[in-house]
Write an enzyme that holds these catalytic residues in place. Structure first.
Site, PDB file in Angstrom:
ATOM      1  N   ASN A 180       0.891  -1.175  -0.062  1.00  0.00           N
ATOM      2  CA  ASN A 180      -0.128  -0.173  -0.002  1.00  0.00           C
ATOM      3  C   ASN A 180       0.757   1.339   0.121  1.00  0.00           C
ATOM      4  O   ASN A 180       0.436   2.287  -0.354  1.00  0.00           O
ATOM      5  CB  ASN A 180      -0.921  -0.021   1.214  1.00  0.00           C
ATOM      6  CG  ASN A 180      -0.149  -0.398   2.379  1.00  0.00           C
ATOM      7  OD1 ASN A 180       0.604  -0.645   2.518  1.00  0.00           O
ATOM      8  ND2 ASN A 180      -0.996   0.030   3.496  1.00  0.00           N
ATOM      9  N   CYS A 311      -3.587   0.331   6.941  1.00  0.00           N
ATOM     10  CA  CYS A 311      -3.714  -0.675   8.123  1.00  0.00           C
ATOM     11  C   CYS A 311      -4.454   0.349   9.223  1.00  0.00           C
ATOM     12  O   CYS A 311      -5.039  -0.447  10.245  1.00  0.00           O
ATOM     13  CB  CYS A 311      -2.441  -1.006   8.377  1.00  0.00           C
ATOM     14  SG  CYS A 311      -0.993   0.108   8.695  1.00  0.00           S
ATOM     15  N   GLU A 491       7.933   2.239  14.609  1.00  0.00           N
ATOM     16  CA  GLU A 491       8.971   2.855  13.422  1.00  0.00           C
ATOM     17  C   GLU A 491       8.689   4.347  13.648  1.00  0.00           C
ATOM     18  O   GLU A 491       7.662   4.922  14.181  1.00  0.00           O
ATOM     19  CB  GLU A 491       8.298   2.354  12.087  1.00  0.00           C
ATOM     20  CG  GLU A 491       8.612   0.736  12.071  1.00  0.00           C
ATOM     21  CD  GLU A 491       8.152   0.474  10.584  1.00  0.00           C
ATOM     22  OE1 GLU A 491       8.972  -0.316   9.959  1.00  0.00           O
ATOM     23  OE2 GLU A 491       7.125   0.693  10.057  1.00  0.00           O
TER      24      GLU A 491
END
Length: 517
Positions: A180, A311, A491
């Protein structure tokens, strides 16, 4: 996901891709060069026996074929990365910083070219792809700024003795990306990894194999040692070879929960640390005191970016009953106005889904929702653009579902498409219990003008990323990651440094050694 300031960055003029024959129009790109990258050059895998087609989502057209990497190619990539790591890890943080800044500069310079390729390979609108590329160079700049500040601690001990800690690189890290945000996710993983002194081998999704090789070339141009950032193409078997390789020190994965579980199992055999950024079914809670226009805008941003293939999307939209009718009416009106079509056109706001099977899967969820009693308020059917060359593309009209219940499949499972489920609620206590009643825990959001309630709600939400009076904004300065089945590790932000480094303690005795023997 969009950092606020990126929406206002002006596009540059398009340049042509150096490795392909294409024009600025959809349906003209043809894959010509290898998609593996090792030791500073594009190469074909030495044991590539299986080939896969690359499709253009906007047209359904096959753009070319590429070879999957076998165990021999994976090992060559690892050995190449190990050699580069020995050089890179000995550089100072400031030396690494300068290289990352140069890579960021090149990405900015080639913004239009990379965004165009991202749109062709992924199907998202060029408007969104440009923002993705902006986030990418911002990520490299951010970690370039942190590279020179990576340091340990000094601890004073009795008698003049002391200890200190060293924050050291891990070694060869593996990044496994999703389809994505192909280029952006590669930057999210490689920037902190390289800033800490690591090497990285990156495996993109086989659905979007193209743009990450451009990143590899940019790193080489910026001055990283050959082999520091290698790309191996492939599917599950290639991923297994990477996860189980004895010289791989860490694995970072973005994708589905089932695949994340397998990667964790494979990595556990070698006691490798993993970062997992997995799926979500996130709640967006809208209280009756919200500013309605902001709440509607937030719900649209929470559901329809990148054709809903995000997500952290807030796909369970809980609306307080007093404003349910007004909110629903406005959301449906705005959703029906979303411009669908050729993703390379400037006014397109929703492009094509990633593949034909995925489109059919999303439409299947809508059919099941209707069977279970949900009402389709708008959209939810295939869309065929007027342009003949787009007739085989993977398009659908964005869908809003009403009359939803918590026990419906569309409310419990991640659809990963442009489908919003609206659920009424009455009280704060009730909605928090329902919002947290999920195996996922990636994100959550709340719209309210009551500041105390806002902070109370996000404190109670079992999610790693929470938004107050906004949704799906994700500056690179902020850590990104989930709770529960949505994964672990972070992250972005300063926290990202901790997941690409390890801490060594050094104890220094300044006096004589005493022994009990």
């Amino acid at each position: 996901m969009l950092p606020r300031h990126s929406l206002f960055l002006l596009p540059r003029f398009c340049s042509f891709l150096p490795f392909a024959t294409m024009s600025s129009k959809t349906g003209t790109f043809h894959l010509q060069q290898p998609l593996n990258y090792r030791a500073g050059a594009r190469i074909q895998p030495v044991d590539g026996s299986h080939s896969e087609e690359v499709n253009e989502p906007a047209t359904g057209r096959v753009m070319g074929k590429f070879l999957f990497s076998g165990e021999k190619e994976v090992d060559l990539a690892v050995q190449s990365a190990k050699a580069a790591f020995k050089i890179w890890s000995q550089k100072s943080g400031m030396e690494r910083s300068r290289v990352l800044l140069e890579a960021a500069r090149i990405i900015r310079e080639r913004r239009e070219e990379i965004a165009t390729m991202e749109t062709i390979n992924n199907g998202k609108s060029i408007f969104e792809a440009r923002v993705d590329i902006d986030i990418s160079w911002q990520c490299l700049e951010y970690y370039a700024g942190l590279a020179g500040a990576i340091a340990g601690q000094h601890i004073q001990l009795p008698g003049g003795s002391f200890a200190y800690t060293r924050r050291e690189a891990l070694g060869v890290c593996v990044g496994i990306g999703a389809w994505n945000y192909p280029f952006q996710i590669a930057c999210w993983k490689s920037a902190p990894a390289l800033a800490c002194g690591n090497a990285m081998i990156y495996k993109p999704s086989p659905l979007t194999p193209i743009s990450v090789v451009m990143l590899a070339e940019i790193f080489t141009q910026a001055g990283v040692p050959n082999g520091l950032f290698n790309v191996v193409q492939g599917g599950a078997a290639t991923g297994q070879f990477l996860c189980q390789h004895q010289d791989v020190s860490k694995v970072s994965f973005t994708g589905s929960v089932p695949t994340g579980i397998k990667i964790m199992e494979m990595s556990a055999k070698g006691i490798k640390p993993v970062t997992l950024e997995l799926g979500g079914k996130s709640p967006l809670i809208i209280f009756s005191d919200s500013i309605l226009e902001n709440a509607v805008n937030g719900a649209l941003m929470a559901n329809f970016l990148t054709q809903g293939e995000v997500c952290c999307n807030g796909t369970r939209v809980f609306v307080q009953r007093e404003i349910l009718e007004a909110f629903t009416k406005e959301v449906v009106k705005r959703t029906q106005k979303i411009k669908i079509g050729d993703p390379l056109l400037e006014d397109t706001r929703m492009g094509a889904l990633i593949s034909r099977p995925h489109l059919e899967r999303v439409l299947g969820f809508i059919t099941q929702a209707k069977e279970q009693g949900a009402k389709v308020l708008c959209g939810g059917e295939p869309y065929v653009p007027d342009d003949a060359k787009l007739k085989n593309g993977y398009y659908m009209r964005p869908c809003v579902l009403g009359d939803c219940r918590d026990d419906m499949t569309c409310v419990k499972e991640e659809i990963f498409g442009p489908v919003m489920s609206i659920l009424p609620f009455d009280t704060e206590e009730e909605v928090l219990e329902r919002a947290n009643n999920t195996t996922f825990g990636l994100a959550g959001g709340v719209f309210t003008r009551d500041i105390q309630r806002a902070h109370r709600v996000v404190a109670a939400l079992q999610a790693g990323i929470c938004f107050i009076n906004n949704y799906n904004v994700s500056p690179v300065e902020l850590p990104f990651g989930g709770y529960k089945m949505s994964g672990f590790g972070r992250e972005n932000g300063q926290a990202g440094i901790e997941y690409y480094s390890q801490l060594k303690t050094v104890c220094v005795e300044m006096g004589d050694v005493e022994s009990v023997f």
